[in-house]
Scaffold this motif. Structure first.
Motif, PDB file in Angstrom:
ATOM      1  N   GLU A  62       0.837  -1.207   0.000  1.00 25.06           N
ATOM      2  CA  GLU A  62       0.000   0.000   0.000  1.00 25.06           C
ATOM      3  C   GLU A  62       0.865   1.247   0.000  1.00 25.06           C
ATOM      4  N   ALA A 103       2.293   1.797  -3.319  1.00 18.90           N
ATOM      5  CA  ALA A 103       1.225   2.221  -4.240  1.00 18.90           C
ATOM      6  C   ALA A 103       0.879   3.684  -4.005  1.00 18.90           C
ATOM      7  N   ASN A 143       1.351   6.711  -6.732  1.00 21.55           N
ATOM      8  CA  ASN A 143       0.222   7.517  -7.211  1.00 21.55           C
ATOM      9  C   ASN A 143      -0.920   7.459  -6.195  1.00 21.55           C
ATOM     10  N   ASP A 170      -3.735   8.993  -5.940  1.00 21.91           N
ATOM     11  CA  ASP A 170      -5.093   8.963  -6.490  1.00 21.91           C
ATOM     12  C   ASP A 170      -5.463   7.569  -6.955  1.00 21.91           C
ATOM     13  N   ALA A 171      -4.531   6.941  -7.644  1.00 22.71           N
ATOM     14  CA  ALA A 171      -4.796   5.578  -8.110  1.00 22.71           C
ATOM     15  C   ALA A 171      -4.983   4.642  -6.929  1.00 22.71           C
ATOM     16  N   ALA A 172      -4.162   4.836  -5.902  1.00 19.32           N
ATOM     17  CA  ALA A 172      -4.252   3.977  -4.728  1.00 19.32           C
ATOM     18  C   ALA A 172      -5.617   4.145  -4.068  1.00 19.32           C
ATOM     19  N   ARG A 173      -6.082   5.388  -4.000  1.00 15.86           N
ATOM     20  CA  ARG A 173      -7.390   5.641  -3.385  1.00 15.86           C
ATOM     21  C   ARG A 173      -8.486   4.973  -4.208  1.00 15.86           C
ATOM     22  N   THR A 174      -8.384   5.098  -5.533  1.00 10.94           N
ATOM     23  CA  THR A 174      -9.377   4.482  -6.408  1.00 10.94           C
ATOM     24  C   THR A 174      -9.381   2.970  -6.243  1.00 10.94           C
ATOM     25  N   ALA A 175      -8.180   2.418  -5.977  1.00 11.66           N
ATOM     26  CA  ALA A 175      -8.087   0.975  -5.813  1.00 11.66           C
ATOM     27  C   ALA A 175      -8.594   0.536  -4.444  1.00 11.66           C
TER      28      ALA A 175
END
Lengths: 366, 421
Positions: free
Chosen positions: B280, B283, B287, B289-294
């Motif tokens: 995590e 990740a 990025n 934002d990508a991590a949050r989206t994931a």
């Protein structure tokens, strides 16, 4: 690419060579010029090695004074070979002392009380090695010559001078940190003012230090000039016209502000004569409470080089009597200090030396 | 494809082996991380050597008649530079004279191990502060607060060691844990501020450095902590039971700190590469934002990350005060927090890289003491060497240009540079 680059190198070499030959065409010295004088070497070399604390060699304070002392000793006794290393962190004290033991220095000087623990450890491990320490004493080790200074005596004179010189009837002092090497100045200063009041029946006030409560103004720094200026501005607003900062570089803020004020107030400097160590502010320095580390170190090193024993149990305690502490000349204030006050200061000095006036401070060397 | 390989003659196989060797040499001379690092050190040593010559007046004088007798200038330069670097080596790795003395029996075995012991002593705190910076960086945070976290760690470790009387093993454990906890608290504050309010961690950590430093000068002088027998700003000594034990006897300063540092490196490596948190963290670092989206909690990761980084730096401060200093002074933590930044940069933010970088910096410090003492070269040169190494590493294009390295196939270096610093 290649040929161009080759040309560039040739060009660079040519230019460099020209410059070099222009600068380097001097004649080589005669190879045998020192072959004859080899026999005239002094009988035995005495290496005096000094370890600075983290202030470094150019601290304009005790490291610089101690080093100046060793250098003067070397001038007087030609067989003395002076050396120093600077410590960049407190972790370096012990290895630096050990390196000098390994180099078989005759005298190893540790500068500053914070080096006491490291010095004690190394000195006990090498009982035959002669050490010296400034501003501390190590009773357990008989091979460490302690040099301490009763600065309260000279600060007492400064307090008397300030009280006598003040027009507003208010003088002030502040420190870098509330630690004994600092508060000893402030104690002496406050006592000097009190003695003046008692003698003259006046009521000159001391701002920034209460000796009975051992409490006062501190900059919490020995380097930040802005803090020194801020504190002295407050004192001036309260009416003080003589200020004694005991705060190393922080005090320069006070000196600069005093210079800008155009003579509204004057400064009493500490440690080394301000007109030498911070000459740009000489016009603001009424006087300096001098802690004569230089001569103490010089004396110890010269004694050691002559083969005399340095008695650790007696040590060296700088007082007004042996000129280990003193009040510096008035320099630019010489004409402004009344002759009467000057003669009174001489009298007070004699009384302190004879013991008629007892200067006490909880921070005095025991 | 398989058909052509089957038809290969022995000559062709030989040719392919050659190309393998060539391939190896090629990649050795390509701009990969290791090559650039090693060449940076070499360049720094060369520039350092020039500085030694320039700063030595006697040697410089021989250059004034260079054309008349160049041997003088070259010999003098070689002597002064080789003597300096020889002492740097003797002070940090091993002194051949001490080995000879041990064989002769004129000195004890301690003298042989003393240089390496000094190196490891200086390296241990730097490993911790370097890891504190590197770990945070992998999570996308610039932890400039290693200094403050180390200072608080030193305070809490020392106060626990001074005030809590405990039997031997327990005492040192409690003091070390207290150091980590103190640092963790100091890391938690910027972490949670960043996560909840978006306050930039560079600003908050720098400010907390000042706060920690001033808190240290205050607490040293408080009753119960200040040593009543001493006239200067120093605390009571840490209880001997709470000190990190010496590994090679009391004569040498090397202590358990370096073992803890290696263990910490292993733990951080494991944490980064083998755990969910590590994944995590990387990740979020790559990025957010990508991590949050994931579905990862960026808030939680930032906070936890700074807590762990703070704890590491706190351990650095604790090793300093429990391992070598044994008492608090206003400068007890030295500069380990800021040196940690350089160590992390040199170690390229990888745990084992940080360990090696810290060892190099430790060796430079230990050897620098001897170089200063024996060769009379100022300790600042060591600082200059450290700075030069880091400058060359931060500017790989410069190193590449000087040595005419080819670009490495994997563009890892460029990305790591493009990302920041």
């Amino acid at each position: 690419m290649r040929p161009v680059r080759g040309m560039r190198i040739v060009a660079a070499l040519a230019v460099g060579g020209l410059a070099l030959s222009a600068a380097a065409c001097g004649d080589a010295p005669d190879e045998n010029n020192n072959a004859g004088g080899g026999g005239a070497k002094p009988a035995s070399k005495y290496t005096a090695c000094m370890v600075t604390d983290i202030g470094g060699i150019d601290d304009k304070s005790f490291n610089a004074s101690a080093w100046a002392g060793i250098q003067e000793a070397a001038k007087e006794q030609t067989n003395i070979d002076p050396k120093y290393v600077a410590s960049s962190s407190e972790q370096d004290y012990e290895p630096n002392l050990n390196q000098f033991v390994n180099q078989k220095c005759n005298f190893i000087l540790a500068v500053g009380g914070l080096m006491a623990d490291a010095t004690k450890k190394v000195a006990l491990a090498h009982p035959d090695q002669q050490f010296g320490i400034v501003d501390s004493v190590i009773p357990e080790a008989s091979n460490v010559f302690p040099m301490q200074f009763d600065t309260a005596q000279a600060a007492f004179l400064a307090g008397y001078l300030a009280a006598g010189y003040s027009k507003t009837g208010k003088v002030a002092t502040y420190g870098g940190l509330p630690i004994p090497p600092v508060t000893i100045f402030m104690d002496g200063f406050a006592d000097g003012v009190a003695y003046y009041n008692q003698q003259k029946g006046k009521n000159v006030q001391v701002l920034g230090w209460d000796k009975a409560k051992q409490n006062g103004s501190f900059a919490q720094s020995f380097t930040e000039q802005a803090k020194g200026k801020a504190i002295s501005d407050t004192f001036v607003a309260q009416g003080a016209d003589v200020i004694m900062p005991v705060a190393g570089g922080t005090g320069l803020g006070t000196a600069a502000a005093a210079q800008q004020s155009g003579g509204k107030y004057s400064v009493i400097w500490v440690d080394q004569d301000g007109c030498n160590s911070a000459a740009q502010y000489c016009s603001t320095f009424l006087s300096t409470v001098v802690k004569n580390i230089k001569d103490a170190v010089k004396e110890a090193v010269v004694k050691g080089a002559k083969g005399e024993k340095l008695d650790a149990s007696a040590g060296f305690i700088g007082t007004l009597a042996n000129n280990g502490v003193s009040l510096a000349p008035f320099h630019e204030f010489d004409s402004k200090v009344p002759a009467e006050l000057k003669s009174e200061l001489d009298q007070v000095k004699q009384d302190i030396i004879s013991g008629k006036i007892k200067v006490t401070s909880p921070a005095q060397p025991k | 494809m398989t058909a052509t390989e089957q038809r290969e003659t022995p000559e062709a196989t030989l040719a392919r082996e050659e190309t393998f060797l060539q391939h190896f040499l090629h990649s050795l001379w390509a701009a990969n991380t290791v090559t650039v690092t090693v060449l940076s050190i070499v360049l720094a040593v060369i520039v350092g050597g020039i500085l030694i010559i320039v700063s030595d007046e006697d040697v410089l004088n021989t250059y004034s008649y260079f054309t008349a007798r160049p041997s003088d200038a070259l010999n003098a330069s070689w002597d002064v530079v080789s003597d300096a670097y020889a002492n740097l080596f003797k002070g940090s790795i091993v002194d051949p004279a001490a080995v000879q003395g041990w064989i002769d029996g004129s000195n004890g075995w301690q003298a042989v191990f003393s240089p390496i012991s000094e190196t490891l002593t200086y390296a241990a705190p730097l490993v911790f502060t370097g890891l504190a910076v590197a770990l945070a960086f992998r999570g996308g945070l610039f932890n400039i607060g290693g200094q403050g976290q180390a200072v608080i760690g030193a305070i809490t470790a020392a106060v626990a060691g001074i005030l809590i009387p405990l039997p031997i093993v327990l005492a040192v454990t409690v003091a070390v844990v207290a150091g980590a906890a103190g640092g963790a608290v100091w890391g938690f504050v910027p972490g949670v501020l960043k996560a909840r309010t978006g306050a930039h961690e560079v600003i908050t950590t720098i400010m907390l450095n000042y706060t920690a430093g001033l808190f240290l000068t205050w607490i040293v002088l408080q009753r119960g902590v200040h040593d009543p027998d001493r006239t200067d700003a120093i605390s009571k000594p840490v209880d001997s039971a709470a000190r990190l034990p010496h590994l090679l006897g009391d004569g040498l300063r090397m202590n358990l700190g370096i073992v803890l540092a290696v263990a910490a490196t292993w733990v951080v490596a494991w944490l980064l590469n083998r755990t969910t948190f590590g994944f995590e963290l990387r990740a979020v670092g790559a990025n957010p934002d990508a991590a949050r989206t994931a579905g990862m909690s960026v808030t939680r990761t930032y906070t936890l990350l700074m807590v762990v980084a703070g704890a590491l730096a706190g351990l650095g401060g604790a090793t300093q005060v429990l391992g070598t200093a044994y008492a608090l002074t206003p400068a007890v933590a030295g500069n380990i927090g800021f040196d940690g930044l350089l160590v992390a940069l040199l170690g390229r933010n990888r745990p084992w890289g940080v360990l090696l970088a810290a060892l190099l910096f430790g060796a430079l410090r230990a050897g620098g003491n001897r170089m200063q003492s024996f060769s009379g070269i100022s300790l600042e040169l060591v600082t200059v060497l450290q700075a030069l190494i880091v400058i060359f590493i931060a500017a790989p294009a410069l190193v590449k240009a000087i040595f005419r390295l080819r670009a490495a196939r994997a563009a890892r270096l460029q990305t790591s540079v493009a990302k920041g610093w």
